[in-house]
Design an enzyme around this catalytic site. Structure first.
Site, PDB file in Angstrom:
ATOM      1  N   GLY A   1       8.036  -0.684   5.666  1.00 46.25           N
ATOM      2  CA  GLY A   1       6.883   0.228   6.050  1.00 46.25           C
ATOM      3  C   GLY A   1       5.776  -0.742   6.498  1.00 46.25           C
ATOM      4  O   GLY A   1       5.712  -1.608   6.253  1.00 46.25           O
TER       5      GLY A   1
ATOM      6  N   GLN B   1      -3.060  -1.342   8.249  1.00 51.98           N
ATOM      7  CA  GLN B   1      -2.828  -2.775   8.152  1.00 51.98           C
ATOM      8  C   GLN B   1      -2.906  -3.501   9.450  1.00 51.98           C
ATOM      9  O   GLN B   1      -3.060  -4.736   9.483  1.00 51.98           O
ATOM     10  CB  GLN B   1      -1.372  -2.831   7.667  1.00 51.98           C
ATOM     11  CG  GLN B   1      -1.210  -2.637   6.215  1.00 51.98           C
ATOM     12  CD  GLN B   1       0.250  -2.632   5.939  1.00 51.98           C
ATOM     13  OE1 GLN B   1       1.179  -1.740   6.118  1.00 51.98           O
ATOM     14  NE2 GLN B   1       0.634  -3.625   5.048  1.00 51.98           N
TER      15      GLN B   1
ATOM     16  N   CYS C   1       3.749  -6.406  -0.225  1.00 48.10           N
ATOM     17  CA  CYS C   1       3.151  -5.714   0.824  1.00 48.10           C
ATOM     18  C   CYS C   1       2.778  -6.832   1.892  1.00 48.10           C
ATOM     19  O   CYS C   1       2.705  -7.937   1.518  1.00 48.10           O
ATOM     20  CB  CYS C   1       1.521  -5.323   0.474  1.00 48.10           C
ATOM     21  SG  CYS C   1       0.662  -4.378   1.653  1.00 48.10           S
ATOM     22  N   LEU C   2       3.229  -6.349   3.113  1.00 41.76           N
ATOM     23  CA  LEU C   2       2.961  -7.290   4.238  1.00 41.76           C
ATOM     24  C   LEU C   2       1.451  -7.854   4.293  1.00 41.76           C
ATOM     25  O   LEU C   2       1.060  -9.131   4.909  1.00 41.76           O
ATOM     26  CB  LEU C   2       3.316  -6.690   5.543  1.00 41.76           C
ATOM     27  CG  LEU C   2       4.968  -6.460   5.845  1.00 41.76           C
ATOM     28  CD1 LEU C   2       5.150  -5.694   7.037  1.00 41.76           C
ATOM     29  CD2 LEU C   2       5.430  -7.415   5.661  1.00 41.76           C
TER      30      LEU C   2
ATOM     31  N   HIS D   1       3.244   4.130  -0.929  1.00 33.49           N
ATOM     32  CA  HIS D   1       2.727   2.910  -0.949  1.00 33.49           C
ATOM     33  C   HIS D   1       1.732   2.907   0.460  1.00 33.49           C
ATOM     34  O   HIS D   1       0.669   2.542   0.558  1.00 33.49           O
ATOM     35  CB  HIS D   1       3.816   1.743  -0.761  1.00 33.49           C
ATOM     36  CG  HIS D   1       3.109   0.506  -0.306  1.00 33.49           C
ATOM     37  ND1 HIS D   1       3.345  -0.764  -1.337  1.00 33.49           N
ATOM     38  CD2 HIS D   1       2.929  -0.120   0.695  1.00 33.49           C
ATOM     39  CE1 HIS D   1       2.680  -1.738  -0.651  1.00 33.49           C
ATOM     40  NE2 HIS D   1       2.561  -1.401   0.402  1.00 33.49           N
ATOM     41  N   GLU D   2       2.537   3.600   1.433  1.00 31.38           N
ATOM     42  CA  GLU D   2       1.781   3.514   2.843  1.00 31.38           C
ATOM     43  C   GLU D   2       0.644   4.588   2.906  1.00 31.38           C
ATOM     44  O   GLU D   2      -0.504   4.419   3.345  1.00 31.38           O
ATOM     45  CB  GLU D   2       2.835   4.015   3.905  1.00 31.38           C
ATOM     46  CG  GLU D   2       3.939   3.185   4.038  1.00 31.38           C
ATOM     47  CD  GLU D   2       3.877   1.652   4.253  1.00 31.38           C
ATOM     48  OE1 GLU D   2       2.686   1.174   4.705  1.00 31.38           O
ATOM     49  OE2 GLU D   2       4.639   0.948   3.838  1.00 31.38           O
TER      50      GLU D   2
ATOM     51  N   HIS E   1      -2.115   3.131   1.614  1.00 33.07           N
ATOM     52  CA  HIS E   1      -3.028   2.265   2.762  1.00 33.07           C
ATOM     53  C   HIS E   1      -3.960   2.928   3.596  1.00 33.07           C
ATOM     54  O   HIS E   1      -5.184   2.712   3.785  1.00 33.07           O
ATOM     55  CB  HIS E   1      -1.915   1.641   3.497  1.00 33.07           C
ATOM     56  CG  HIS E   1      -1.377   0.407   3.147  1.00 33.07           C
ATOM     57  ND1 HIS E   1      -2.069  -0.878   2.801  1.00 33.07           N
ATOM     58  CD2 HIS E   1      -0.202  -0.059   2.861  1.00 33.07           C
ATOM     59  CE1 HIS E   1      -1.265  -1.801   2.585  1.00 33.07           C
ATOM     60  NE2 HIS E   1      -0.184  -1.503   2.435  1.00 33.07           N
TER      61      HIS E   1
HETATM   62  O1  GNR Z   1       7.901  -4.338   3.166  1.00 35.03           O
HETATM   63  C1  GNR Z   1       7.647  -3.794   2.151  1.00 35.03           C
HETATM   64  N1  GNR Z   1       8.358  -3.659   1.102  1.00 35.03           N
HETATM   65  C2  GNR Z   1       7.941  -2.919  -0.008  1.00 35.03           C
HETATM   66  C3  GNR Z   1       8.669  -3.164  -1.029  1.00 35.03           C
HETATM   67  C4  GNR Z   1       8.521  -2.554  -1.998  1.00 35.03           C
HETATM   68  C5  GNR Z   1       7.626  -1.390  -2.435  1.00 35.03           C
HETATM   69  C6  GNR Z   1       6.869  -1.576  -1.063  1.00 35.03           C
HETATM   70  C7  GNR Z   1       6.938  -2.049  -0.200  1.00 35.03           C
HETATM   71  S1  GNR Z   1       6.095  -1.694   1.332  1.00 35.03           S
HETATM   72  C8  GNR Z   1       6.226  -3.358   2.218  1.00 35.03           C
HETATM   73  C9  GNR Z   1       5.853  -3.268   3.648  1.00 35.03           C
HETATM   74  C10 GNR Z   1       4.231  -2.955   3.463  1.00 35.03           C
HETATM   75  O2  GNR Z   1       3.451  -3.686   3.327  1.00 35.03           O
HETATM   76  N2  GNR Z   1       3.780  -1.807   3.754  1.00 35.03           N
HETATM   77  O3  GNR Z   1       2.581  -1.255   3.718  1.00 35.03           O
HETATM   78 NI    NI Z   2       1.629  -2.604   2.409  1.00 32.66          NI
END
Ligand code: GNR
Ligand code: NI
Length: 174
Positions: A46, A51, A92-93, A134-135, A138
């Site tokens: 995601g 980001q 998270c990236l 999660h997104e 953000h």
């Molecule tokens: O790549 C991602 N993997 C992930 C793994 C477990 C829970 C949430 C994520 S999201 C993350 C990509 C990201 O940072 N999205 O904002």
């Molecule tokens: Ni993230």
């Protein structure tokens, strides 16, 4: 298409609140294409526009094995959340190589606009539900490490700053 730079925690720009898109035009579709390319290149499931330092309510997700089922969410809202909660390891990236347990709703229904500007609703569970939540955090300026204890968060902040310093030194030596 272009690969965009992903902001790294603790960058203050990760805490900006995104504004609604409203009108889905060519500029937004280009942003979506660039975000998808960036997410696939980084092997993420995601990516939120926040980001890549664009503070508008745009999310791309792909939790498929083949990485060929992009889910685009513009101006998303959660219209239903399950009572059932689950704990998952999240990454998270914007916080590379850190994985910690976070509690989320097991399933949610998200209402959003697609890349044609059409409103749709989708019920998701499992990793996709985790990812949607999660997104959406953000877009509110919230990074998953903010669910952790202040001590853990401080350790992550120190680790991330140390890694950034080391990378800068490596770049100067090259
Ligand atoms: O790549 C991602 N993997 C992930 C793994 C477990 C829970 C949430 C994520 S999201 C993350 C990509 C990201 O940072 N999205 O904002
Ligand atoms: Ni993230």
């Amino acid at each position: 298409m272009a690969r965009l730079t992903i902001l790294r925690y603790p960058d203050p720009r990760l805490h900006k609140v995104a504004r609604p898109v409203g009108m889905v035009d060519a500029r937004i579709r280009r942003l979506i294409d660039d975000m998808l390319e960036t997410m696939y290149a980084a092997d993420g499931v995601g990516l939120a526009a926040t980001q890549v330092d664009v503070h508008e309510r745009v999310i791309v997700i792909d939790t498929s094995q083949q990485r060929d089922q992009p889910l685009v969410l513009i101006d998303p809202e959660l219209v239903w959340r399950s009572d059932e909660l689950v704990v998952n390891e999240e990454g998270c990236l914007s916080v590379p190589e850190i994985f910690e347990k976070v509690q989320r709703h097991a399933a949610v229904t998200v209402a959003a606009l697609d890349r044609e500007g059409q409103r749709f609703e989708r019920r998701v569970e499992g990793l996709t539900a985790v990812c949607v939540q999660h997104e959406m955090d953000h877009l509110q300026g919230k990074v998953f490490v903010e669910y952790l204890s202040p001590l853990k968060r401080e350790r992550i902040r120190v680790k991330m700053n140390k890694r950034t310093r080391e990378e800068q030194q490596e770049r100067q030596q090259a």
